[in-house]
Design an enzyme around this catalytic site. Structure first.
Site, PDB file in Angstrom:
ATOM      1  N   ASN A   8       0.862  -1.180   0.000  1.00 20.31           N
ATOM      2  CA  ASN A   8       0.000   0.000   0.000  1.00 20.31           C
ATOM      3  C   ASN A   8       0.902   1.234   0.000  1.00 20.31           C
ATOM      4  OD1 ASN A   8      -1.815   2.031   0.472  1.00 20.31           O
ATOM      5  ND2 ASN A   8      -2.405   1.351   2.534  1.00 20.31           N
ATOM      6  N   TRP A   9       0.989   1.861  -1.166  1.00 21.62           N
ATOM      7  CA  TRP A   9       1.901   3.007  -1.285  1.00 21.62           C
ATOM      8  C   TRP A   9       1.305   4.300  -0.753  1.00 21.62           C
ATOM      9  CZ3 TRP A   9       4.350   2.276  -6.865  1.00 21.62           C
ATOM     10  CH2 TRP A   9       5.341   1.290  -6.782  1.00 21.62           C
ATOM     11  N   LYS A  10       0.032   4.295  -0.428  1.00 13.99           N
ATOM     12  CA  LYS A  10      -0.633   5.501   0.099  1.00 13.99           C
ATOM     13  C   LYS A  10      -0.356   6.690  -0.825  1.00 13.99           C
ATOM     14  CE  LYS A  10      -0.302   3.398   4.598  1.00 13.99           C
ATOM     15  NZ  LYS A  10      -0.337   3.536   6.038  1.00 13.99           N
ATOM     16  N   HIS A  95      -9.734   1.143   4.274  1.00 15.58           N
ATOM     17  CA  HIS A  95      -8.481   1.320   5.022  1.00 15.58           C
ATOM     18  C   HIS A  95      -8.744   2.305   6.162  1.00 15.58           C
ATOM     19  CE1 HIS A  95      -4.473   2.640   6.066  1.00 15.58           C
ATOM     20  NE2 HIS A  95      -4.043   1.502   5.548  1.00 15.58           N
ATOM     21  N   GLU A  97      -7.233   4.766   7.256  1.00 15.10           N
ATOM     22  CA  GLU A  97      -7.045   6.185   6.914  1.00 15.10           C
ATOM     23  C   GLU A  97      -8.262   6.713   6.172  1.00 15.10           C
ATOM     24  OE1 GLU A  97      -3.227   5.638   5.077  1.00 15.10           O
ATOM     25  OE2 GLU A  97      -2.402   5.154   7.053  1.00 15.10           O
ATOM     26  N   GLU A 168      -5.828  -4.908  10.396  1.00 16.13           N
ATOM     27  CA  GLU A 168      -4.804  -3.886  10.634  1.00 16.13           C
ATOM     28  C   GLU A 168      -5.166  -3.096  11.888  1.00 16.13           C
ATOM     29  OE1 GLU A 168      -2.609  -2.725   6.801  1.00 16.13           O
ATOM     30  OE2 GLU A 168      -4.459  -1.583   6.820  1.00 16.13           O
ATOM     31  N   GLY A 174       1.833   2.457  10.681  1.00 14.87           N
ATOM     32  CA  GLY A 174       2.765   3.576  10.532  1.00 14.87           C
ATOM     33  C   GLY A 174       3.432   4.010  11.825  1.00 14.87           C
ATOM     34  N   SER A 210       2.937  -1.861  10.355  1.00 16.93           N
ATOM     35  CA  SER A 210       4.390  -1.792  10.608  1.00 16.93           C
ATOM     36  C   SER A 210       5.130  -3.100  10.303  1.00 16.93           C
ATOM     37  CB  SER A 210       4.660  -1.344  12.051  1.00 16.93           C
ATOM     38  OG  SER A 210       4.141  -0.043  12.263  1.00 16.93           O
ATOM     39  N   GLY A 232       4.769   1.424   4.854  1.00 18.80           N
ATOM     40  CA  GLY A 232       6.105   2.034   4.814  1.00 18.80           C
ATOM     41  C   GLY A 232       7.183   1.150   4.194  1.00 18.80           C
TER      42      GLY A 232
HETATM   43  P1  PGA Z   1       2.459   0.424   7.645  1.00 23.29           P
HETATM   44  O1  PGA Z   1       1.052   0.614   6.877  1.00 23.29           O
HETATM   45  O2  PGA Z   1       3.068  -0.851   7.153  1.00 23.29           O
HETATM   46  O3  PGA Z   1       3.265   1.644   7.254  1.00 23.29           O
HETATM   47  O4  PGA Z   1       2.148   0.386   9.089  1.00 23.29           O
HETATM   48  C1  PGA Z   1       0.196  -0.482   6.684  1.00 23.29           C
HETATM   49  C2  PGA Z   1      -1.091  -0.008   6.065  1.00 23.29           C
HETATM   50  O5  PGA Z   1      -1.533   1.106   6.340  1.00 23.29           O
HETATM   51  O6  PGA Z   1      -1.708  -0.745   5.278  1.00 23.29           O
END
Ligand code: PGA
Length: 247
Positions: A8-10, A95, A97, A168, A174, A210, A232
Protein backbone atom coordinates in the site's frame (compact mmCIF):
# COMPACT_ATOMS: atom_id res chain seq x y z
CA UNK A 1 0.26 -22.32 1.20
CA UNK A 2 0.58 -19.37 -1.14
CA UNK A 3 0.49 -16.04 0.72
CA UNK A 4 -0.65 -12.65 -0.53
CA UNK A 5 1.85 -9.85 0.01
CA UNK A 6 0.39 -6.45 -0.78
CA UNK A 7 2.04 -3.04 -1.00
CA UNK A 8 0.00 0.00 0.00
CA UNK A 9 1.90 3.01 -1.29
CA UNK A 10 -0.63 5.50 0.10
CA UNK A 11 0.04 9.07 -1.10
CA UNK A 12 3.55 8.31 -2.33
CA UNK A 13 5.33 7.89 -5.68
CA UNK A 14 4.81 9.79 -8.91
CA UNK A 15 4.52 7.71 -12.11
CA UNK A 16 8.25 8.15 -12.71
CA UNK A 17 9.09 7.10 -9.17
CA UNK A 18 6.86 4.05 -9.61
CA UNK A 19 8.74 3.16 -12.81
CA UNK A 20 12.12 3.35 -11.15
CA UNK A 21 10.83 1.30 -8.19
CA UNK A 22 9.78 -1.50 -10.55
CA UNK A 23 13.05 -1.43 -12.46
CA UNK A 24 14.88 -2.33 -9.25
CA UNK A 25 12.11 -4.53 -7.90
CA UNK A 26 12.05 -6.82 -10.96
CA UNK A 27 15.76 -7.51 -10.56
CA UNK A 28 15.24 -8.47 -6.92
CA UNK A 29 12.05 -10.45 -7.44
CA UNK A 30 13.19 -12.65 -10.33
CA UNK A 31 15.81 -14.62 -8.34
CA UNK A 32 13.39 -15.01 -5.40
CA UNK A 33 11.18 -17.45 -7.32
CA UNK A 34 8.55 -16.83 -4.66
CA UNK A 35 5.18 -18.43 -5.27
CA UNK A 36 3.50 -15.76 -3.14
CA UNK A 37 0.94 -13.52 -4.80
CA UNK A 38 2.27 -9.97 -4.90
CA UNK A 39 -0.09 -7.01 -5.29
CA UNK A 40 0.65 -3.28 -5.56
CA UNK A 41 -1.65 -0.44 -4.62
CA UNK A 42 -0.14 2.72 -6.12
CA UNK A 43 -1.93 6.08 -6.18
CA UNK A 44 -4.46 6.35 -9.02
CA UNK A 45 -2.15 8.57 -11.01
CA UNK A 46 0.57 5.90 -10.97
CA UNK A 47 -1.75 3.04 -11.97
CA UNK A 48 -0.92 3.26 -15.65
CA UNK A 49 2.84 3.39 -15.04
CA UNK A 50 2.40 0.37 -12.76
CA UNK A 51 0.46 -1.51 -15.41
CA UNK A 52 3.16 -0.79 -18.00
CA UNK A 53 5.93 -1.90 -15.69
CA UNK A 54 4.13 -5.09 -14.64
CA UNK A 55 3.22 -6.20 -18.16
CA UNK A 56 4.14 -9.85 -18.66
CA UNK A 57 4.72 -10.46 -14.94
CA UNK A 58 2.52 -12.36 -12.49
CA UNK A 59 2.55 -9.44 -10.06
CA UNK A 60 -0.90 -7.88 -9.67
CA UNK A 61 -2.09 -4.38 -8.92
CA UNK A 62 -5.16 -2.40 -7.94
CA UNK A 63 -6.47 0.90 -6.62
CA UNK A 64 -6.29 2.26 -3.09
CA UNK A 65 -9.87 3.41 -3.43
CA UNK A 66 -12.73 3.22 -5.90
CA UNK A 67 -16.18 4.76 -6.06
CA UNK A 68 -19.16 2.46 -6.25
CA UNK A 69 -20.52 3.84 -9.51
CA UNK A 70 -19.33 3.07 -13.04
CA UNK A 71 -19.22 6.67 -14.26
CA UNK A 72 -21.02 9.98 -13.95
CA UNK A 73 -20.99 13.26 -12.09
CA UNK A 74 -18.69 12.24 -9.22
CA UNK A 75 -15.86 14.76 -9.33
CA UNK A 76 -12.58 13.48 -8.02
CA UNK A 77 -13.46 9.79 -7.99
CA UNK A 78 -12.01 6.77 -9.81
CA UNK A 79 -14.27 3.91 -10.85
CA UNK A 80 -13.52 0.23 -10.52
CA UNK A 81 -14.21 -0.08 -14.27
CA UNK A 82 -11.39 2.37 -14.96
CA UNK A 83 -9.01 0.34 -12.82
CA UNK A 84 -10.17 -2.85 -14.51
CA UNK A 85 -9.68 -1.34 -17.97
CA UNK A 86 -5.98 -1.05 -17.12
CA UNK A 87 -5.82 -4.66 -15.97
CA UNK A 88 -6.04 -3.93 -12.24
CA UNK A 89 -8.02 -6.55 -10.40
CA UNK A 90 -7.88 -5.44 -6.77
CA UNK A 91 -9.03 -2.45 -4.71
CA UNK A 92 -8.53 -1.59 -1.06
CA UNK A 93 -11.76 -0.92 0.81
CA UNK A 94 -12.12 0.68 4.22
CA UNK A 95 -8.48 1.32 5.02
CA UNK A 96 -8.38 2.96 8.45
CA UNK A 97 -7.04 6.18 6.91
CA UNK A 98 -10.08 6.32 4.65
CA UNK A 99 -12.37 5.55 7.56
CA UNK A 100 -10.77 8.14 9.86
CA UNK A 101 -9.79 10.95 7.50
CA UNK A 102 -12.40 10.61 4.75
CA UNK A 103 -15.35 9.33 6.76
CA UNK A 104 -15.70 5.99 4.97
CA UNK A 105 -18.43 4.09 6.84
CA UNK A 106 -19.18 0.37 6.95
CA UNK A 107 -22.19 1.04 4.70
CA UNK A 108 -19.94 2.69 2.09
CA UNK A 109 -17.52 -0.25 2.37
CA UNK A 110 -20.38 -2.68 1.77
CA UNK A 111 -21.34 -0.87 -1.47
CA UNK A 112 -17.76 -0.96 -2.70
CA UNK A 113 -17.29 -4.64 -1.85
CA UNK A 114 -20.46 -5.54 -3.74
CA UNK A 115 -19.52 -3.39 -6.71
CA UNK A 116 -16.07 -4.98 -6.99
CA UNK A 117 -17.37 -8.53 -6.64
CA UNK A 118 -19.94 -7.90 -9.38
CA UNK A 119 -17.06 -6.81 -11.63
CA UNK A 120 -15.12 -9.94 -10.73
CA UNK A 121 -12.49 -7.88 -8.94
CA UNK A 122 -11.03 -8.53 -5.50
CA UNK A 123 -11.93 -6.18 -2.65
CA UNK A 124 -9.27 -6.11 0.05
CA UNK A 125 -11.40 -5.06 3.01
CA UNK A 126 -9.40 -3.54 5.88
CA UNK A 127 -10.61 -3.85 9.45
CA UNK A 128 -9.11 -3.24 12.87
CA UNK A 129 -9.51 -1.54 16.23
CA UNK A 130 -8.07 1.70 17.58
CA UNK A 131 -5.89 1.68 20.69
CA UNK A 132 -8.77 3.03 22.73
CA UNK A 133 -11.05 0.22 21.55
CA UNK A 134 -8.37 -2.38 22.34
CA UNK A 135 -7.96 -0.97 25.84
CA UNK A 136 -11.71 -1.23 26.31
CA UNK A 137 -11.60 -4.90 25.22
CA UNK A 138 -13.61 -4.11 22.11
CA UNK A 139 -11.25 -5.61 19.53
CA UNK A 140 -13.43 -8.62 18.74
CA UNK A 141 -16.66 -6.64 18.62
CA UNK A 142 -15.16 -3.94 16.39
CA UNK A 143 -13.69 -6.41 13.91
CA UNK A 144 -16.88 -8.45 13.78
CA UNK A 145 -19.02 -5.38 13.15
CA UNK A 146 -16.71 -4.18 10.36
CA UNK A 147 -16.80 -7.64 8.75
CA UNK A 148 -20.53 -8.17 9.16
CA UNK A 149 -21.44 -4.78 7.73
CA UNK A 150 -18.67 -4.62 5.13
CA UNK A 151 -19.71 -7.99 3.70
CA UNK A 152 -23.44 -7.46 4.19
CA UNK A 153 -24.20 -7.09 0.47
CA UNK A 154 -22.44 -10.27 -0.67
CA UNK A 155 -22.99 -13.93 0.17
CA UNK A 156 -20.44 -16.62 0.97
CA UNK A 157 -20.71 -18.36 -2.41
CA UNK A 158 -20.30 -15.02 -4.21
CA UNK A 159 -17.44 -13.75 -2.12
CA UNK A 160 -15.43 -16.86 -1.21
CA UNK A 161 -12.07 -16.86 -2.91
CA UNK A 162 -12.74 -13.34 -4.14
CA UNK A 163 -12.75 -11.16 -1.01
CA UNK A 164 -9.56 -10.69 1.01
CA UNK A 165 -9.57 -9.25 4.54
CA UNK A 166 -6.68 -7.35 6.13
CA UNK A 167 -6.63 -7.13 9.91
CA UNK A 168 -4.80 -3.89 10.63
CA UNK A 169 -4.89 -2.69 14.23
CA UNK A 170 -4.99 1.09 13.82
CA UNK A 171 -2.41 1.60 16.58
CA UNK A 172 0.10 -0.50 14.62
CA UNK A 173 -0.20 1.38 11.32
CA UNK A 174 2.76 3.58 10.53
CA UNK A 175 3.81 3.62 14.18
CA UNK A 176 6.62 1.07 14.14
CA UNK A 177 4.65 -0.89 16.76
CA UNK A 178 3.84 -4.35 15.42
CA UNK A 179 1.13 -6.35 17.18
CA UNK A 180 2.68 -9.18 19.20
CA UNK A 181 2.51 -12.74 17.97
CA UNK A 182 -0.07 -13.45 20.68
CA UNK A 183 -2.25 -10.51 19.66
CA UNK A 184 -2.11 -11.50 15.98
CA UNK A 185 -2.79 -15.15 16.79
CA UNK A 186 -5.81 -14.31 18.89
CA UNK A 187 -7.30 -11.78 16.48
CA UNK A 188 -6.78 -13.92 13.38
CA UNK A 189 -8.33 -16.97 14.99
CA UNK A 190 -11.36 -14.96 16.11
CA UNK A 191 -11.77 -13.40 12.67
CA UNK A 192 -11.33 -16.73 10.90
CA UNK A 193 -14.00 -18.32 13.10
CA UNK A 194 -16.35 -15.40 12.67
CA UNK A 195 -15.98 -15.45 8.87
CA UNK A 196 -16.83 -19.14 8.95
CA UNK A 197 -19.99 -18.56 10.94
CA UNK A 198 -21.08 -16.10 8.24
CA UNK A 199 -20.38 -18.63 5.48
CA UNK A 200 -17.15 -17.02 4.26
CA UNK A 201 -15.08 -20.14 4.40
CA UNK A 202 -12.21 -19.32 2.08
CA UNK A 203 -11.32 -15.69 2.62
CA UNK A 204 -7.58 -15.05 2.98
CA UNK A 205 -6.73 -13.02 6.08
CA UNK A 206 -3.75 -10.65 5.91
CA UNK A 207 -2.07 -8.80 8.77
CA UNK A 208 -1.04 -5.15 8.41
CA UNK A 209 0.66 -2.64 10.68
CA UNK A 210 4.39 -1.79 10.61
CA UNK A 211 5.34 -5.11 8.97
CA UNK A 212 9.08 -5.36 8.21
CA UNK A 213 11.20 -8.26 6.94
CA UNK A 214 11.92 -9.61 10.44
CA UNK A 215 8.36 -9.44 11.72
CA UNK A 216 7.10 -10.98 8.45
CA UNK A 217 9.20 -14.05 9.09
CA UNK A 218 7.72 -14.59 12.55
CA UNK A 219 4.16 -13.58 11.80
CA UNK A 220 3.88 -15.74 8.70
CA UNK A 221 4.25 -18.82 10.90
CA UNK A 222 1.05 -18.01 12.79
CA UNK A 223 -2.13 -19.91 11.90
CA UNK A 224 -4.58 -17.96 9.71
CA UNK A 225 -2.00 -15.35 8.70
CA UNK A 226 -2.29 -15.63 4.93
CA UNK A 227 -0.07 -12.70 4.05
CA UNK A 228 0.56 -9.02 4.72
CA UNK A 229 -0.55 -5.55 3.76
CA UNK A 230 2.58 -3.41 3.95
CA UNK A 231 2.78 0.38 3.96
CA UNK A 232 6.11 2.03 4.81
CA UNK A 233 8.31 -0.99 4.12
CA UNK A 234 6.80 -1.42 0.64
CA UNK A 235 8.21 1.87 -0.62
CA UNK A 236 11.73 0.48 -1.05
CA UNK A 237 12.30 -2.44 -3.46
CA UNK A 238 14.86 -3.98 -1.11
CA UNK A 239 12.73 -4.05 2.03
CA UNK A 240 9.59 -5.14 0.20
CA UNK A 241 11.27 -8.00 -1.67
CA UNK A 242 12.75 -9.14 1.63
CA UNK A 243 9.27 -9.31 3.12
CA UNK A 244 8.12 -11.39 0.13
CA UNK A 245 11.09 -13.71 0.61
CA UNK A 246 10.44 -14.08 4.35
CA UNK A 247 6.70 -14.75 4.13
P1 PGA B 1 2.46 0.42 7.64
O1 PGA B 1 1.05 0.61 6.88
O2 PGA B 1 3.07 -0.85 7.15
O3 PGA B 1 3.26 1.64 7.25
O4 PGA B 1 2.15 0.39 9.09
C1 PGA B 1 0.20 -0.48 6.68
C2 PGA B 1 -1.09 -0.01 6.06
O5 PGA B 1 -1.53 1.11 6.34
O6 PGA B 1 -1.71 -0.74 5.28
Amino acid sequence: MKKIIAANWKLNKTPNEARSFFESFHKLLTPLKSSNEVVFFPSSIALEATQQMLKGSTVKFGAQNIYSKASGAFTGETSAEMVKSLGGNYALVGHSERRQIFGETDAICAEKVKFLIDLNMTPLLCIGETLEQRNLNQTKAVCEKQIKEGLSKVTGPEANAKVVIAYEPVWAIGTGVVATDEQVKEAHLQIFNYLNTLGFTSVPLLYGGSVKADSAKELSQIAHVDGFLVGGASLEPGSFSQIIANS
